[in-house]
Scaffold this motif. Sequence first.
Motif, PDB file in Angstrom:
ATOM      1  N   ASP A  17      43.672   9.849   7.769  1.00  0.00           N
ATOM      2  CA  ASP A  17      43.922  11.050   8.562  1.00  0.00           C
ATOM      3  C   ASP A  17      43.265  12.285   7.949  1.00  0.00           C
ATOM      4  OD1 ASP A  17      45.493  11.220   6.312  1.00  0.00           O
ATOM      5  OD2 ASP A  17      47.324  11.833   7.378  1.00  0.00           O
ATOM      6  N   ALA A  18      42.264  12.088   7.084  1.00  0.00           N
ATOM      7  CA  ALA A  18      41.580  13.216   6.449  1.00  0.00           C
ATOM      8  C   ALA A  18      40.816  14.024   7.493  1.00  0.00           C
ATOM      9  CB  ALA A  18      40.615  12.711   5.380  1.00  0.00           C
ATOM     10  N   PRO A  19      40.628  15.308   7.268  1.00  0.00           N
ATOM     11  CA  PRO A  19      39.838  16.117   8.203  1.00  0.00           C
ATOM     12  C   PRO A  19      38.431  15.554   8.373  1.00  0.00           C
ATOM     13  CG  PRO A  19      40.968  17.497   6.590  1.00  0.00           C
ATOM     14  CD  PRO A  19      41.149  16.092   6.140  1.00  0.00           C
ATOM     15  N   ASP A  20      37.825  15.868   9.504  1.00  0.00           N
ATOM     16  CA  ASP A  20      36.483  15.366   9.796  1.00  0.00           C
ATOM     17  C   ASP A  20      35.453  15.816   8.774  1.00  0.00           C
ATOM     18  OD1 ASP A  20      37.455  14.103  12.036  1.00  0.00           O
ATOM     19  OD2 ASP A  20      36.868  15.712  13.418  1.00  0.00           O
ATOM     20  N   CYS A  21      35.726  16.923   8.085  1.00  0.00           N
ATOM     21  CA  CYS A  21      34.765  17.446   7.114  1.00  0.00           C
ATOM     22  C   CYS A  21      34.831  16.710   5.774  1.00  0.00           C
ATOM     23  CB  CYS A  21      34.976  18.939   6.893  1.00  0.00           C
ATOM     24  SG  CYS A  21      36.611  19.358   6.266  1.00  0.00           S
ATOM     25  N   PHE A  22      35.776  15.781   5.612  1.00  0.00           N
ATOM     26  CA  PHE A  22      35.868  14.999   4.375  1.00  0.00           C
ATOM     27  C   PHE A  22      34.747  13.964   4.319  1.00  0.00           C
ATOM     28  CE2 PHE A  22      40.157  14.984   2.046  1.00  0.00           C
ATOM     29  CZ  PHE A  22      40.311  16.349   2.215  1.00  0.00           C
ATOM     30  N   PRO A  23      34.415  13.487   3.133  1.00  0.00           N
ATOM     31  CA  PRO A  23      33.486  12.363   3.029  1.00  0.00           C
ATOM     32  C   PRO A  23      34.148  11.069   3.512  1.00  0.00           C
ATOM     33  CG  PRO A  23      33.905  13.395   0.879  1.00  0.00           C
ATOM     34  CD  PRO A  23      34.888  13.939   1.841  1.00  0.00           C
ATOM     35  N   ARG A  24      33.319  10.035   3.637  1.00  0.00           N
ATOM     36  CA  ARG A  24      33.819   8.680   3.867  1.00  0.00           C
ATOM     37  C   ARG A  24      33.178   7.767   2.832  1.00  0.00           C
ATOM     38  NH1 ARG A  24      31.577   9.559   8.771  1.00  0.00           N
ATOM     39  NH2 ARG A  24      30.355   7.620   8.657  1.00  0.00           N
ATOM     40  N   MET A  25      33.910   6.715   2.462  1.00  0.00           N
ATOM     41  CA  MET A  25      33.373   5.675   1.589  1.00  0.00           C
ATOM     42  C   MET A  25      33.441   4.361   2.353  1.00  0.00           C
ATOM     43  SD  MET A  25      32.343   6.965  -1.335  1.00  0.00           S
ATOM     44  CE  MET A  25      32.456   5.817  -2.715  1.00  0.00           C
ATOM     45  N   GLU A  26      32.277   3.851   2.736  1.00  0.00           N
ATOM     46  CA  GLU A  26      32.212   2.665   3.579  1.00  0.00           C
ATOM     47  C   GLU A  26      31.808   1.446   2.761  1.00  0.00           C
ATOM     48  OE1 GLU A  26      29.451   3.727   6.606  1.00  0.00           O
ATOM     49  OE2 GLU A  26      30.834   5.162   7.583  1.00  0.00           O
ATOM     50  N   PRO A  27      32.327   0.263   3.110  1.00  0.00           N
ATOM     51  CA  PRO A  27      31.929  -0.944   2.382  1.00  0.00           C
ATOM     52  C   PRO A  27      30.437  -1.217   2.551  1.00  0.00           C
ATOM     53  CG  PRO A  27      33.835  -1.341   3.808  1.00  0.00           C
ATOM     54  CD  PRO A  27      33.304   0.002   4.175  1.00  0.00           C
ATOM     55  N   VAL A  28      29.865  -1.872   1.552  1.00  0.00           N
ATOM     56  CA  VAL A  28      28.484  -2.330   1.610  1.00  0.00           C
ATOM     57  C   VAL A  28      28.529  -3.853   1.610  1.00  0.00           C
ATOM     58  CG1 VAL A  28      26.237  -2.356   0.466  1.00  0.00           C
ATOM     59  CG2 VAL A  28      27.646  -0.284   0.401  1.00  0.00           C
ATOM     60  N   ASP A  29      28.086  -4.448   2.681  1.00  0.00           N
ATOM     61  CA  ASP A  29      28.223  -5.896   2.863  1.00  0.00           C
ATOM     62  C   ASP A  29      27.648  -6.675   1.682  1.00  0.00           C
ATOM     63  OD1 ASP A  29      29.412  -5.493   5.296  1.00  0.00           O
ATOM     64  OD2 ASP A  29      27.609  -5.899   6.489  1.00  0.00           O
ATOM     65  N   GLY A  30      28.442  -7.646   1.222  1.00  0.00           N
ATOM     66  CA  GLY A  30      27.964  -8.552   0.198  1.00  0.00           C
ATOM     67  C   GLY A  30      27.990  -8.011  -1.216  1.00  0.00           C
ATOM     68  N   THR A  31      28.532  -6.794  -1.412  1.00  0.00           N
ATOM     69  CA  THR A  31      28.576  -6.205  -2.754  1.00  0.00           C
ATOM     70  C   THR A  31      29.927  -5.538  -2.952  1.00  0.00           C
ATOM     71  OG1 THR A  31      27.825  -3.942  -2.237  1.00  0.00           O
ATOM     72  CG2 THR A  31      26.127  -5.641  -2.424  1.00  0.00           C
ATOM     73  N   ASP A  32      30.167  -5.083  -4.206  1.00  0.00           N
ATOM     74  CA  ASP A  32      31.371  -4.307  -4.482  1.00  0.00           C
ATOM     75  C   ASP A  32      31.075  -2.809  -4.474  1.00  0.00           C
ATOM     76  OD1 ASP A  32      29.892  -4.115  -6.794  1.00  0.00           O
ATOM     77  OD2 ASP A  32      31.416  -4.986  -8.113  1.00  0.00           O
ATOM     78  N   ALA A  33      29.891  -2.439  -4.003  1.00  0.00           N
ATOM     79  CA  ALA A  33      29.517  -1.029  -3.908  1.00  0.00           C
ATOM     80  C   ALA A  33      30.158  -0.402  -2.670  1.00  0.00           C
ATOM     81  CB  ALA A  33      28.005  -0.880  -3.862  1.00  0.00           C
ATOM     82  N   ARG A  34      30.105   0.936  -2.617  1.00  0.00           N
ATOM     83  CA  ARG A  34      30.590   1.687  -1.461  1.00  0.00           C
ATOM     84  C   ARG A  34      29.514   2.695  -1.077  1.00  0.00           C
ATOM     85  NH1 ARG A  34      35.278  -0.180   0.754  1.00  0.00           N
ATOM     86  NH2 ARG A  34      36.176   1.881   1.104  1.00  0.00           N
ATOM     87  N   LEU A  35      29.416   2.976   0.209  1.00  0.00           N
ATOM     88  CA  LEU A  35      28.450   3.951   0.703  1.00  0.00           C
ATOM     89  C   LEU A  35      29.157   5.287   0.935  1.00  0.00           C
ATOM     90  CD1 LEU A  35      25.537   4.535   1.750  1.00  0.00           C
ATOM     91  CD2 LEU A  35      26.418   3.999   4.054  1.00  0.00           C
ATOM     92  N   LEU A  36      28.753   6.303   0.184  1.00  0.00           N
ATOM     93  CA  LEU A  36      29.273   7.649   0.396  1.00  0.00           C
ATOM     94  C   LEU A  36      28.544   8.271   1.582  1.00  0.00           C
ATOM     95  CD1 LEU A  36      30.840  10.257  -0.462  1.00  0.00           C
ATOM     96  CD2 LEU A  36      28.884  10.780  -1.936  1.00  0.00           C
ATOM     97  N   VAL A  37      29.309   8.681   2.571  1.00  0.00           N
ATOM     98  CA  VAL A  37      28.770   9.369   3.739  1.00  0.00           C
ATOM     99  C   VAL A  37      29.402  10.749   3.780  1.00  0.00           C
ATOM    100  CG1 VAL A  37      28.526   9.340   6.246  1.00  0.00           C
ATOM    101  CG2 VAL A  37      28.537   7.186   4.965  1.00  0.00           C
ATOM    102  N   PHE A  38      28.586  11.769   3.600  1.00  0.00           N
ATOM    103  CA  PHE A  38      29.101  13.138   3.544  1.00  0.00           C
ATOM    104  C   PHE A  38      28.098  14.037   4.253  1.00  0.00           C
ATOM    105  CE2 PHE A  38      31.483  16.203   0.421  1.00  0.00           C
ATOM    106  CZ  PHE A  38      32.195  16.706   1.500  1.00  0.00           C
ATOM    107  N   GLY A  39      28.364  14.317   5.539  1.00  0.00           N
ATOM    108  CA  GLY A  39      27.379  15.039   6.320  1.00  0.00           C
ATOM    109  C   GLY A  39      26.101  14.216   6.416  1.00  0.00           C
ATOM    110  N   ALA A  40      24.985  14.818   6.046  1.00  0.00           N
ATOM    111  CA  ALA A  40      23.703  14.115   6.082  1.00  0.00           C
ATOM    112  C   ALA A  40      23.490  13.215   4.868  1.00  0.00           C
ATOM    113  CB  ALA A  40      22.558  15.123   6.173  1.00  0.00           C
ATOM    114  N   LEU A  41      24.349  13.329   3.864  1.00  0.00           N
ATOM    115  CA  LEU A  41      24.176  12.565   2.627  1.00  0.00           C
ATOM    116  C   LEU A  41      24.591  11.119   2.812  1.00  0.00           C
ATOM    117  CD1 LEU A  41      23.648  12.469  -0.480  1.00  0.00           C
ATOM    118  CD2 LEU A  41      26.056  13.099  -0.775  1.00  0.00           C
ATOM    119  N   ARG A  42      23.751  10.207   2.322  1.00  0.00           N
ATOM    120  CA  ARG A  42      24.069   8.794   2.223  1.00  0.00           C
ATOM    121  C   ARG A  42      23.747   8.359   0.799  1.00  0.00           C
ATOM    122  NH1 ARG A  42      25.471  10.443   6.392  1.00  0.00           N
ATOM    123  NH2 ARG A  42      25.376   9.522   8.470  1.00  0.00           N
ATOM    124  N   PHE A  43      24.758   7.873   0.083  1.00  0.00           N
ATOM    125  CA  PHE A  43      24.558   7.505  -1.316  1.00  0.00           C
ATOM    126  C   PHE A  43      25.321   6.228  -1.604  1.00  0.00           C
ATOM    127  CE2 PHE A  43      25.919   7.586  -5.786  1.00  0.00           C
ATOM    128  CZ  PHE A  43      24.696   7.713  -6.430  1.00  0.00           C
TER     129      PHE A  43
END
Length: 334
Positions: A17-43
């Motif tokens: 329920d975080a505000p829309d302006c918060f980042p997101r951390m999405e799973p990365v298939d096949g790994t234990d990494a996470r994808l940081l999505v923050f506005g235009a940033l993808r890391f």
Amino acid sequence: MLVDAHAHLLPHDYPDDAPDCFPRMEPVDGTDARLLVFGALRFTAKAAFFDAEKRIEAQDASGVDAEVITPMPPLLRYDLPVADGLSLARHVNEFTTTLCAAAPGRLYGFGIVPLQDPDTATAELKQIRDAGLHGVEIASGVLGRPIGDERFRPFFAEAERLGLPVFVHAMPAPTDQLPASAMGTHVVGLQGATAAASMITGGTAAECPDLRLSFSHAAGGFPLVLPRAQYFWSGTWNEEPAVPERAFAHDDGPSPLDYARHFFYDTMVFDHRALRYLVDLLGHDRLLAGSDFPAMPREEPCGRTLRSLDLSPAELDDILWHNTFRWLGVDPPP
């Protein structure tokens, strides 16, 4: 012993329920990494960013005994509304507290604050300390203002009063003087230099003499322009005694170099010649070993270039670990 005084973390996730302006951390298939999505940033963040066990494994593999961990700089979003910025900071700080609790003595966490509102940021410092975090991380500038601006003076005075060290991380800032490709290199160096210089020229260094302040990447170009500032203050070369009648800005207070030698600087400068200059100009007692891990790979083994400088054992120990505990204001572990 080696303590990495410049290492980063990212939370594993954020509330549904975080505000829309918060980042997101999405799973990365096949790994234990996470994808940081923050506005235009993808890391893509490897697990060491948020998993204590993976961090300790990485420390052991690199010969690191402990880390000072601070949130990744993209989380220092001073453009958010204050309430959202405070909510984001508190979520990140709670995660940092939990991560460090999983490895006491190996992880020393710093919090963040919404410095776009100095009053809110200042009030949050006590909560950071009471949560058991060891300091606060800020960016090198806030919405176009350098951190030495007078409006941030109460924030630094409160950090000084509470005994909380401050880590200033250089941040890219928009400029039409250099291409976008220079944001992570030359522009970061300029921002670091501006931040450190503003703390002296703006009067904060004089007003807060017991503030324990460290700059990422040795404050960029700041150490190289210090001798020029010293000359304008003293009228002499090579830090010779001042000749006030030949100086442009001499006064009876501390010199620019005196103030600069009160700060700490991490050693992420990538070259033994640059490190040698920092030791000679600022002193071995002002430097902290740092790596930017895991955002950047560590030198292997960590501290290899520092150990190549032919420093005395006491000087090397200062840089590798002792200075970091002095900056933190805590006793080193047995």
